[in-house]
Enzyme design. Structure first.
Site, PDB file in Angstrom:
ATOM      1  N   GLY A  49       0.749  -1.248   0.000  1.00  0.00           N
ATOM      2  CA  GLY A  49       0.000   0.000   0.000  1.00  0.00           C
ATOM      3  C   GLY A  49       0.782   1.302   0.000  1.00  0.00           C
ATOM      4  CG  ASP A 104      -1.264   1.768   3.118  1.00  0.00           C
ATOM      5  OD1 ASP A 104      -1.004   1.415   4.280  1.00  0.00           O
ATOM      6  OD2 ASP A 104      -1.789   1.008   2.291  1.00  0.00           O
ATOM      7  CG  ASP A 107      -9.120   0.066  10.149  1.00  0.00           C
ATOM      8  OD1 ASP A 107      -9.771   0.699  10.996  1.00  0.00           O
ATOM      9  OD2 ASP A 107      -9.658  -0.739   9.362  1.00  0.00           O
ATOM     10  N   GLY A 109      -4.886  -0.250  14.159  1.00  0.00           N
ATOM     11  CA  GLY A 109      -3.531  -0.114  14.676  1.00  0.00           C
ATOM     12  C   GLY A 109      -2.873  -1.454  15.002  1.00  0.00           C
ATOM     13  CE  LYS A 135     -10.467   2.969   6.951  1.00  0.00           C
ATOM     14  NZ  LYS A 135     -10.869   1.605   6.563  1.00  0.00           N
ATOM     15  CG  ASP A 163      -5.628  -3.577  -2.258  1.00  0.00           C
ATOM     16  OD1 ASP A 163      -5.252  -3.188  -1.133  1.00  0.00           O
ATOM     17  OD2 ASP A 163      -5.991  -4.746  -2.484  1.00  0.00           O
ATOM     18  NE  ARG A 169      -1.983  -2.900  -4.365  1.00  0.00           N
ATOM     19  CZ  ARG A 169      -2.150  -3.115  -3.064  1.00  0.00           C
ATOM     20  NH1 ARG A 169      -2.151  -2.103  -2.230  1.00  0.00           N
ATOM     21  NH2 ARG A 169      -2.310  -4.320  -2.601  1.00  0.00           N
TER      22      ARG A 169
HETATM   23  P1  IMP Z   1      -5.177  -2.269  11.060  1.00  0.00           P
HETATM   24  O1  IMP Z   1      -4.301  -3.398  11.493  1.00  0.00           O
HETATM   25  O2  IMP Z   1      -6.613  -2.473  11.464  1.00  0.00           O
HETATM   26  O3  IMP Z   1      -4.663  -0.919  11.480  1.00  0.00           O
HETATM   27  O4  IMP Z   1      -5.244  -2.327   9.471  1.00  0.00           O
HETATM   28  C1  IMP Z   1      -4.216  -1.800   8.706  1.00  0.00           C
HETATM   29  C2  IMP Z   1      -4.086  -2.443   7.364  1.00  0.00           C
HETATM   30  O5  IMP Z   1      -5.347  -2.828   6.816  1.00  0.00           O
HETATM   31  C3  IMP Z   1      -3.504  -1.438   6.398  1.00  0.00           C
HETATM   32  O6  IMP Z   1      -2.102  -1.549   6.358  1.00  0.00           O
HETATM   33  C4  IMP Z   1      -4.163  -1.791   5.106  1.00  0.00           C
HETATM   34  O7  IMP Z   1      -3.399  -2.769   4.445  1.00  0.00           O
HETATM   35  C5  IMP Z   1      -5.489  -2.386   5.495  1.00  0.00           C
HETATM   36  N1  IMP Z   1      -6.604  -1.407   5.441  1.00  0.00           N
HETATM   37  C6  IMP Z   1      -7.285  -0.909   6.480  1.00  0.00           C
HETATM   38  N2  IMP Z   1      -8.252  -0.079   6.079  1.00  0.00           N
HETATM   39  C7  IMP Z   1      -8.167  -0.039   4.728  1.00  0.00           C
HETATM   40  C8  IMP Z   1      -8.918   0.673   3.711  1.00  0.00           C
HETATM   41  O8  IMP Z   1      -9.862   1.432   3.981  1.00  0.00           O
HETATM   42  N3  IMP Z   1      -8.527   0.457   2.429  1.00  0.00           N
HETATM   43  C9  IMP Z   1      -7.513  -0.376   2.088  1.00  0.00           C
HETATM   44  N4  IMP Z   1      -6.799  -1.050   3.012  1.00  0.00           N
HETATM   45  C10 IMP Z   1      -7.121  -0.896   4.311  1.00  0.00           C
END
Ligand code: IMP
Length: 179
Positions: A49, A104, A107, A109, A135, A163, A169
């Site tokens: 990403g 990138d 979300d 974390g 987010k 993506d 992307r």
């Molecule tokens: P986390 O572990 O919940 O913080 O998710 C992080 C990972 O989920 C990021 O590195 C992205 O690869 C993917 N991700 C989370 N939200 C999105 C989104 O809205 N679009 C695309 N990828 C996302």
């Protein structure tokens, strides 16, 4: 620039345009240039990403630097939040070096926290984090994020490296899933 797009089965609307992205990317680079004046850093963009964001960001960087890309291996597929178990591709020795991780999107974390835990084993002098998107409503971790581009709602986002099932992307702007 399209205000609405369709990727596979989902409709997305424009959230952040190219011009706004460019402005913020430059602003973050300037902050890093200021914060690390006369220092050397190793940038670690997280694949896939962050490749576009990282490519744009580092072209504004003036301090001495190296870049080494890293991929995370998850238990089930790429999108399994928090299930990161291995780092792939760390070719640079980061021991006693100042590291800046380039993400990138953050979300919940989970991914970030696990990634940092794994990176710390290589004993860098310091690790800071830059993410283009956060987010905020979903972020539940205490981990500080040092540089944040945009705070976004907790809906699915594509474009500028991000993506949906591998697609979209390449888009120059950032789009959010339509309600
Ligand atoms: P986390 O572990 O919940 O913080 O998710 C992080 C990972 O989920 C990021 O590195 C992205 O690869 C993917 N991700 C989370 N939200 C999105 C989104 O809205 N679009 C695309 N990828 C996302």
């Amino acid at each position: 620039m399209l205000s609405e797009i369709k990727v596979i089965d989902k409709k997305f609307e424009l959230l952040i345009n190219e011009k706004e992205i460019k402005k913020v990317v430059k602003k973050i680079a300037n902050q890093i240039n200021r914060d690390y004046k006369n220092e050397e850093v190793i940038f670690i963009p997280i694949l896939n990403g962050a490749f576009i964001f990282a490519a744009d960001l580092i072209r504004h960087i003036k301090i001495k630097n190296k870049i080494t890309f890293l991929k995370l291996q998850s238990y089930i597929g790429e999108r399994s939040s928090g299930k990161v178990r291995k780092l792939i591709g760390l070719t640079e020795d980061i021991k006693n070096k100042k590291v800046i991780v380039i993400e990138d999107i953050v979300d919940t974390g989970e991914t970030l926290v696990k990634l940092l835990e794994l990176l710390k084993k290589y004993e860098p002098a310091e690790i800071k984090v830059v993410t283009l998107l956060l987010k905020t409503e979903n972020y539940i971790k205490k981990q500080k994020i040092d540089y944040i581009g945009f705070k976004v709602p907790s809906r699915y986002i594509v474009g500028y490296g991000l993506d949906y099932s591998g697609y979209a992307r390449n888009l120059s702007s950032i789009y959010i899933e339509k309600l």
